[in-house]
Design a protein around this motif. Structure first.
Motif, PDB file in Angstrom:
ATOM      1  N   ALA A   1      22.059-114.116 -10.220  1.00  0.00           N
ATOM      2  CA  ALA A   1      21.485-115.054  -9.445  1.00  0.00           C
ATOM      3  C   ALA A   1      19.631-113.774  -9.231  1.00  0.00           C
ATOM      4  N   VAL A   2      19.605-113.217  -8.904  1.00  0.00           N
ATOM      5  CA  VAL A   2      19.049-112.646  -8.327  1.00  0.00           C
ATOM      6  C   VAL A   2      18.212-111.426  -8.746  1.00  0.00           C
ATOM      7  N   ALA A   3      19.210-110.845 -10.027  1.00  0.00           N
ATOM      8  CA  ALA A   3      18.052-110.038 -10.083  1.00  0.00           C
ATOM      9  C   ALA A   3      17.313-110.718 -11.850  1.00  0.00           C
ATOM     10  N   ARG A   4      17.791-111.869 -12.443  1.00  0.00           N
ATOM     11  CA  ARG A   4      17.572-112.470 -13.470  1.00  0.00           C
ATOM     12  C   ARG A   4      15.514-112.938 -13.311  1.00  0.00           C
ATOM     13  N   PRO A   5      16.037-112.794 -12.026  1.00  0.00           N
ATOM     14  CA  PRO A   5      13.840-113.661 -12.044  1.00  0.00           C
ATOM     15  C   PRO A   5      13.379-112.422 -11.756  1.00  0.00           C
ATOM     16  N   VAL A   6      13.567-111.091 -11.380  1.00  0.00           N
ATOM     17  CA  VAL A   6      13.145-110.126 -11.343  1.00  0.00           C
ATOM     18  C   VAL A   6      13.271-109.590 -12.994  1.00  0.00           C
ATOM     19  N   LEU A   7      13.859-109.752 -14.034  1.00  0.00           N
ATOM     20  CA  LEU A   7      13.452-109.663 -15.335  1.00  0.00           C
ATOM     21  C   LEU A   7      12.676-110.473 -16.367  1.00  0.00           C
ATOM     22  N   ARG A   8      12.725-111.843 -16.107  1.00  0.00           N
ATOM     23  CA  ARG A   8      11.816-112.506 -16.297  1.00  0.00           C
ATOM     24  C   ARG A   8      10.674-112.033 -16.702  1.00  0.00           C
TER      25      ARG A   8
END
Ligand code: SF4
Length: 413
Positions: free
Chosen positions: A338-345
């Motif tokens: 959940a934490v890295a996903r928005p960054v990668l998006r």
């Protein structure tokens, strides 16, 4: 099931630190010695391994997957000492029919004799430190080979029966070093080797290059040229059929380095020799960098560790993310969390990452900014509400030398 890091070790690195001369940019664990005593080197490596065996630390698997001898300049040693590693490690551990045994070489010391003895001893992959084909650039770097030597070395390896070959190139040379990067990439392709690595020049403290930069004698390229050279090579090699399978590495199908891949995937590995790093059982440790200090420690007590640590769960997670994102395989959606996903998006939206077949991976433009991604992931892990814009510039060391950590010059000959 054993965690990956506590499995028996199937990947071993051995450091051969000797170089005839130190290149102007190099800060690796190197000992300048034109005719190093190979018997001494092999005995010290063997003594370090004996200590580890006796203590039960870092247990080797009955059969290794990869053995990587890096430097330094391993080809400077009499070749029988490289072949002699088989006895030190035990021949049965190298009996794996698909063992990948890589040794780094510099063209000027890769004689026909070296090629023959290495091949007969079991070496089946050779990585050549070529760096450039431009005579002025080679002279500026302090390299001892000519452009023609690189081709001769590759032919010698092939004649000895080793076809799994790699060459290293360096990009991002100072503005006043006259060199055509396009020409260098073309000449590397002309060698028809199945693997090419390329590293951006970094300015390391204490090197002649660092002094030259400080004195204004080596103006480092603007980010623009650095980026252009990297992307030019990425596109050209992709057109030639090479897969850009990791930030700095390109391979024809079936020729990606298995040793490096194991490290990127978090497999345990053992490093022997001065400056070598190891990872096993959730711990990392590393040896004294200086050859004399390392040798003295091994001969006195069988150990020469400069440090060790047990990374926290969070550090390990961040490191696993970062290592996976160095590769073209990237990460599965569920691994992002959940934490890295928005960054990668956000990186996707900026053209720095791509999603395909349920995996997210960086594009070459994203790889150029890998250091920024590390900062963003770190801050997101610390504070899930953090929303970084991703526009930080590359870190700059206190003396103003750009640190391009994602694409370092590698310790490979
Ligand atoms: S760059 Fe390679 S050849 Fe040059 S000094 Fe460093 S280890 Fe030796």
């Amino acid at each position: 099931m054993a965690s990956p890091s506590s499995r028996r070790i199937t990947n071993v690195y051995v450091h051969a630190p000797f170089c005839a001369r130190r290149c102007c940019y190099c800060d690796f664990a190197v000992e300048v010695d034109r005719s190093p005593a190979g018997s001494r080197w092999l005995a010290v490596i063997g003594a370090e391994l004996d200590t580890l065996r006796a203590s039960g630390e870092a247990p080797l698997a009955p059969s290794l997957d990869t053995l990587y001898v890096g430097g330094g300049t391993p080809s400077l040693l009499e070749p029988r000492f490289i072949a002699g590693l088989a006895e030190v490690i035990e021949p049965r551990r190298l009996a794996n029919p698909v063992l990948e045994w890589t040794v780094e070489a510099n063209p000027e010391s890769f004689s026909q004799g070296v090629a023959g003895v290495w091949a007969a001893g079991g070496v089946n992959r050779i990585s050549f430190g070529v760096q450039s084909f431009d005579p002025d650039a080679l002279r500026w770097m302090g390299r001892l080979h000519s452009a023609a030597d690189a081709g001769v070395a590759v032919e010698r390896a092939r004649a000895a029966g080793v076809a799994n070959l790699s060459v290293d190139l360096i990009f991002g040379l100072p503005d006043n070093v006259p060199r055509s990067w396009e020409e260098d990439v073309t000449r590397a392709l002309d060698l028809e080797v199945p693997h090419i690595s390329m590293y951006g020049l970094t300015v390391e403290k204490g090197t002649p290059l660092h002094r030259a930069v400080g004195q204004g004698r080596a103006p480092m390229p603007a980010d623009e040229r650095y980026r252009e050279e990297y992307l030019y090579a990425a596109e050209t090699l992709a057109r030639a059929g090479y897969r850009h399978y990791e930030v700095s590495n390109f391979a024809l199908p079936g020729f990606a380095s298995r040793h490096n891949r194991a490290c990127w995937e978090g497999a345990p590995y053992l490093g022997l020799g001065n400056g070598a790093h190891s990872y096993h059982g959730g711990r990392r440790w590393w040896n004294e960098r200086d050859w004399a200090v390392y040798t003295e420690g091994i001969m006195r007590s069988g150990r020469a560790r400069a440090g060790d640590e047990a990374p926290s769960a969070e550090q390990s997670r961040l490191e696993a993310l970062w290592l996976a994102l160095r590769t073209a395989d990237g990460l599965q959606e569920e691994q992002l969390g959940a934490v890295a996903r928005p960054v990668l998006r956000r990186w996707e939206a900026a053209g720095r990452a791509l999603r395909s077949a349920g995996r997210t991976h960086l594009t070459p433009r994203g790889w150029l900014l890998l250091d920024e991604l590390t900062v963003e992931l770190e801050s997101a892990l610390e504070d899930p509400d953090t929303r970084s814009c991703g526009s930080r510039s590359s870190p700059v060391s206190p003396d103003g030398c750009a640190v391009r950590a994602p694409l370092p010059v590698h310790g490979g000959a």
